[in-house]
Design a protein around this motif. Structure first.
Motif, PDB file in Angstrom:
ATOM      1  N   GLU A   1      81.177 102.120 -26.307  1.00 40.76           N
ATOM      2  CA  GLU A   1      80.204 101.960 -25.226  1.00 40.76           C
ATOM      3  C   GLU A   1      80.201 103.152 -24.272  1.00 40.76           C
ATOM      4  O   GLU A   1      79.300 103.286 -23.446  1.00 40.76           O
ATOM      5  N   THR A   2      81.180 104.034 -24.423  1.00 47.94           N
ATOM      6  CA  THR A   2      81.261 105.199 -23.532  1.00 47.94           C
ATOM      7  C   THR A   2      80.899 106.503 -24.229  1.00 47.94           C
ATOM      8  O   THR A   2      80.825 107.555 -23.585  1.00 47.94           O
ATOM      9  N   ILE A   3      80.635 106.443 -25.542  1.00 53.43           N
ATOM     10  CA  ILE A   3      80.315 107.658 -26.303  1.00 53.43           C
ATOM     11  C   ILE A   3      78.806 107.755 -26.476  1.00 53.43           C
ATOM     12  O   ILE A   3      78.190 106.885 -27.101  1.00 53.43           O
ATOM     13  N   PRO A   4      78.169 108.786 -25.935  1.00 55.55           N
ATOM     14  CA  PRO A   4      76.717 108.935 -26.122  1.00 55.55           C
ATOM     15  C   PRO A   4      76.393 109.393 -27.543  1.00 55.55           C
ATOM     16  O   PRO A   4      77.175 110.117 -28.170  1.00 55.55           O
ATOM     17  N   VAL A   5      75.232 108.981 -28.017  1.00 57.93           N
ATOM     18  CA  VAL A   5      74.870 109.300 -29.401  1.00 57.93           C
ATOM     19  C   VAL A   5      74.666 110.799 -29.619  1.00 57.93           C
ATOM     20  O   VAL A   5      74.788 111.290 -30.753  1.00 57.93           O
ATOM     21  N   ASN A   6      74.381 111.551 -28.543  1.00 57.24           N
ATOM     22  CA  ASN A   6      74.132 112.984 -28.738  1.00 57.24           C
ATOM     23  C   ASN A   6      75.378 113.751 -29.159  1.00 57.24           C
ATOM     24  O   ASN A   6      75.303 114.918 -29.535  1.00 57.24           O
ATOM     25  N   ILE A   7      76.549 113.075 -29.114  1.00 59.58           N
ATOM     26  CA  ILE A   7      77.784 113.718 -29.564  1.00 59.58           C
ATOM     27  C   ILE A   7      77.919 113.654 -31.082  1.00 59.58           C
ATOM     28  O   ILE A   7      78.477 114.561 -31.706  1.00 59.58           O
ATOM     29  N   ILE A   8      77.414 112.603 -31.685  1.00 63.23           N
ATOM     30  CA  ILE A   8      77.631 112.401 -33.124  1.00 63.23           C
ATOM     31  C   ILE A   8      76.380 112.624 -33.981  1.00 63.23           C
ATOM     32  O   ILE A   8      76.458 112.647 -35.199  1.00 63.23           O
ATOM     33  N   MET A   9      75.240 112.789 -33.362  1.00 63.92           N
ATOM     34  CA  MET A   9      73.982 112.892 -34.123  1.00 63.92           C
ATOM     35  C   MET A   9      73.849 114.250 -34.797  1.00 63.92           C
ATOM     36  O   MET A   9      74.475 115.241 -34.408  1.00 63.92           O
ATOM     37  N   THR A  10      72.992 114.315 -35.818  1.00 64.73           N
ATOM     38  CA  THR A  10      72.567 115.584 -36.411  1.00 64.73           C
ATOM     39  C   THR A  10      71.475 116.149 -35.514  1.00 64.73           C
ATOM     40  O   THR A  10      70.524 115.460 -35.169  1.00 64.73           O
ATOM     41  N   ARG A  11      71.621 117.411 -35.143  1.00 63.12           N
ATOM     42  CA  ARG A  11      70.722 117.996 -34.159  1.00 63.12           C
ATOM     43  C   ARG A  11      69.643 118.868 -34.791  1.00 63.12           C
ATOM     44  O   ARG A  11      69.794 119.361 -35.913  1.00 63.12           O
ATOM     45  N   MET A  12      68.585 119.068 -34.024  1.00 62.72           N
ATOM     46  CA  MET A  12      67.615 120.087 -34.364  1.00 62.72           C
ATOM     47  C   MET A  12      68.300 121.440 -34.224  1.00 62.72           C
ATOM     48  O   MET A  12      69.144 121.603 -33.349  1.00 62.72           O
ATOM     49  N   PRO A  13      68.048 122.442 -35.085  1.00 59.79           N
ATOM     50  CA  PRO A  13      66.993 122.446 -36.110  1.00 59.79           C
ATOM     51  C   PRO A  13      67.473 121.997 -37.488  1.00 59.79           C
ATOM     52  O   PRO A  13      66.837 122.303 -38.497  1.00 59.79           O
ATOM     53  N   ASN A  14      68.589 121.277 -37.537  1.00 61.27           N
ATOM     54  CA  ASN A  14      69.133 120.846 -38.829  1.00 61.27           C
ATOM     55  C   ASN A  14      68.572 119.507 -39.284  1.00 61.27           C
ATOM     56  O   ASN A  14      69.222 118.781 -40.039  1.00 61.27           O
TER      57      ASN A  14
END
Length: 223
Positions: free
Chosen positions: A148-161
């Motif tokens: 509940e304290t970990i934001p998804v932007n830490i584990i997501m696949t990012r642009m431009p990938n």
């Protein structure tokens, strides 16, 4: 993909009268509807549905003041031609998105409630910035950290990938991308003009289920 195509092609079955019409046109074409009806001792009105089916399926073609003629195409060729006329916009689903500030826990709950395998992550302006797969969320859940304290932007696949597709892309091309990259879904996006860099709005998703629905659609159309 080829095996699926072969199974779909086998669903193209003509009835006995349609087979007779096809043979008459092969032997005598170009030939008018009235001439075909005479050969079968039937009325033109009786044959109209059969001629329409054969023409729409691509087995026959018709020209004004000339009549019907055989296209010479096999069921496999007709299926392939039809497949190459299907676009992403005709089969895309509604996308399921989460904000970049959402927690991993929230993303897991959203994935479960929406019954999807992929989530698209957007920023505060609703622009695509990342993708979350089941594997991403499972990997994050395997430790002892508080989800509940970990934001998804830490584990997501990012642009431009991130591999994306557009509404006017051919469905067969997207299907090949899903297979070659071994992914379950692609976001359907529209490019947004921006001075700094390219930004995209997510307007849909294409999954393996969408591809399957397209095959069933073609099979039913050509049956």
């Amino acid at each position: 993909m080829f095996a699926c195509e072969q199974r779909a092609v086998r669903t193209i079955e003509l009835n006995q009268r349609q087979e007779l019409i096809l043979q008459i046109v092969k032997d005598s074409g170009p030939i008018t509807g009235e001439q075909i009806a005479d050969k079968l001792s039937l009325t033109r009105a009786t044959l109209r549905p059969d001629l329409a089916i054969l023409t729409m399926a691509g087995f026959l073609d018709a020209r004004p003041r000339v009549g019907y003629f055989y296209t010479g195409k096999t069921g496999s060729q007709l299926f392939t031609e039809r497949l190459k006329k299907l676009f992403v916009k005709d089969f895309q689903s509604i996308p399921v998105v989460v904000n970049e500030s959402a927690s991993v826990y929230d993303a897991i709950v959203t994935m479960f409630l929406e019954d999807v395998g992929t989530l698209f992550v957007v920023d505060k302006d609703s622009h695509l910035i990342g993708v979350l797969s089941r594997k991403d969320l499972l990997r994050a859940s395997m430790g002892k950290q508080d989800l509940e304290t970990i934001p998804v932007n830490i584990i997501m696949t990012r642009m431009p990938n991130i591999t994306t597709c557009k509404p006017d892309d051919l469905l067969i091309d997207v299907a090949n991308t899903l297979i070659n990259k071994q992914i379950d879904a692609l976001p359907v996006v529209l490019k947004i003009a921006d001075e700094s860099n390219e930004k995209y709005e997510v307007i849909g998703r294409i999954t393996k289920t969408n591809i399957t629905k397209a095959f069933v659609h073609i099979a039913n159309e050509m049956h």
